[in-house]
Scaffold this active site. Structure first.
Site: not given
Length: 334
Positions: A197, A200, A269
């Site tokens: 994302n 990150e 996820d």
């Protein structure tokens, strides 16, 4: 939609515990609210949630990781087994703590629940180098007949050097290998794709997250990371701004779904799972992103770490951004 595909998930298993409560009064002991617990449930989180998402779309899933021999670990494995997810590759470590995230939601009658507290129970020490020998031996064997490998790194130690070596070898053989990265991702250079994302991405490229609000800066950082890590694809999930794909195929699409966002827990996820599954099915990366974006738009409208079923995904694709890209694959949808 994806029946017949076998996907391996390797990474950190997390137990997501949900407590629902009703506010009662202010405590006499301290200036805090007293809640009456109404219900409690445990859902698979982390790599286990990735596995659930894959299974919900019809894939055969084998999970590799570890849990402790504690109550959360036992309950987590029971849930996974009930959902027909292969857990032979999950080690039960004596004395280990199963990472558990407990979220407390509270509301009065006819009101929308709000998260009022989160408690994380985590291992105090990093796992020893020999903790996962049996699990990784089974993973190496399973890779010989798999359609894809997805690595879910939540920072609890499973995605170490040994797993990276297996992943790179699998990618070199032509298997789609995707990493949903956290901190120390450089060891996974040379695999097929990463799915960070924006936060990150900022951490991985040592940039200020505020800089990446600028489209040009984000593209510069993403392409720099992709080239440095020798990735075919870098899929950056951007919350309510959609997703951006970098590589030979580059594209940005807005977020899917017209409903109100209820809970973003586990959306990453879902994105990683669907993107990997689409690559395993032979989809181009841009089409895989469209599918992942549509699935993420489904789960954020539900509370908790939800999964997107094949039926829900097909419905979401009717209005999904970039859906025209799905028609370019020979034979149409699977």
């Amino acid at each position: 939609m994806f029946e017949g595909l076998r996907v391996l998930v390797a990474g950190d298993l997390v137990a997501d515990r949900w407590i629902h409560a009703t506010p009662q009064r202010v405590s006499r002991e301290a200036p805090v609210l007293v809640f009456r617990q109404e219900s409690e449930q445990l859902d698979p989180g982390g790599a286990a949630n990735v596995a659930r998402n894959l299974a919900a779309l019809g894939a055969t899933v084998d999970l590799f990781g570890a849990v402790g021999r504690d109550a959360s670990g036992r309950e987590l494995l029971a849930r996974l087994e009930a959902e027909q997810i292969g857990i032979a590759g999950v080690e039960r470590l004596a004395g280990a703590v199963t990472p558990t995230k407990t979220r407390v939601y509270a509301a009065e009658a006819r009101r929308s629940p709000q998260q009022v507290l989160r408690l994380d129970r985590e291992p105090l020490d990093a796992p020893s180098p020999g903790s996962f020998v049996a699990s990784r031996r089974l993973l190496a064997r399973a890779l010989q007949s798999a359609d894809a490998l997805l690595i879910s790194d939540y920072g609890y130690g499973y995605a170490g050097r040994e797993l990276a070596e297996l992943a790179r070898a699998a990618a070199d053989s032509g298997l789609p290998v995707v990493l949903d990265p956290r901190r120390e991702a450089a060891r996974f250079a040379g695999i097929t794709a990463w799915t960070p994302n924006v936060g990150e991405l900022a951490q991985l490229t040592q940039r200020d997250p505020d800089w990446l609000a600028d489209e040009e800066e984000l593209c510069l950082a993403a392409e720099e990371l992709r080239k440095e890590m020798q990735l075919e694809h870098l899929l950056v999930t951007r919350g309510n701004q959609g997703m951006s794909l970098f590589g030979a195929q580059t594209l940005t699409i807005p977020a899917s779904g017209g409903g109100e966002v209820t809970d973003v827990t586990g959306a990453g996820d879902t994105s990683a799972a669907v993107f990997t599954l689409a690559l395993a099915a032979g989809r181009e990366a841009r089409a895989a992103m469209v599918l992942a974006n549509a699935a993420a738009g489904v789960v954020v409208q539900e509370r908790g770490a939800a999964v997107c079923t094949a039926r829900a995904l097909k419905k979401a694709l009717l209005e999904a951004p970039g859906r025209e890209l799905l028609r370019r694959r020979r034979g149409g949808m699977r």
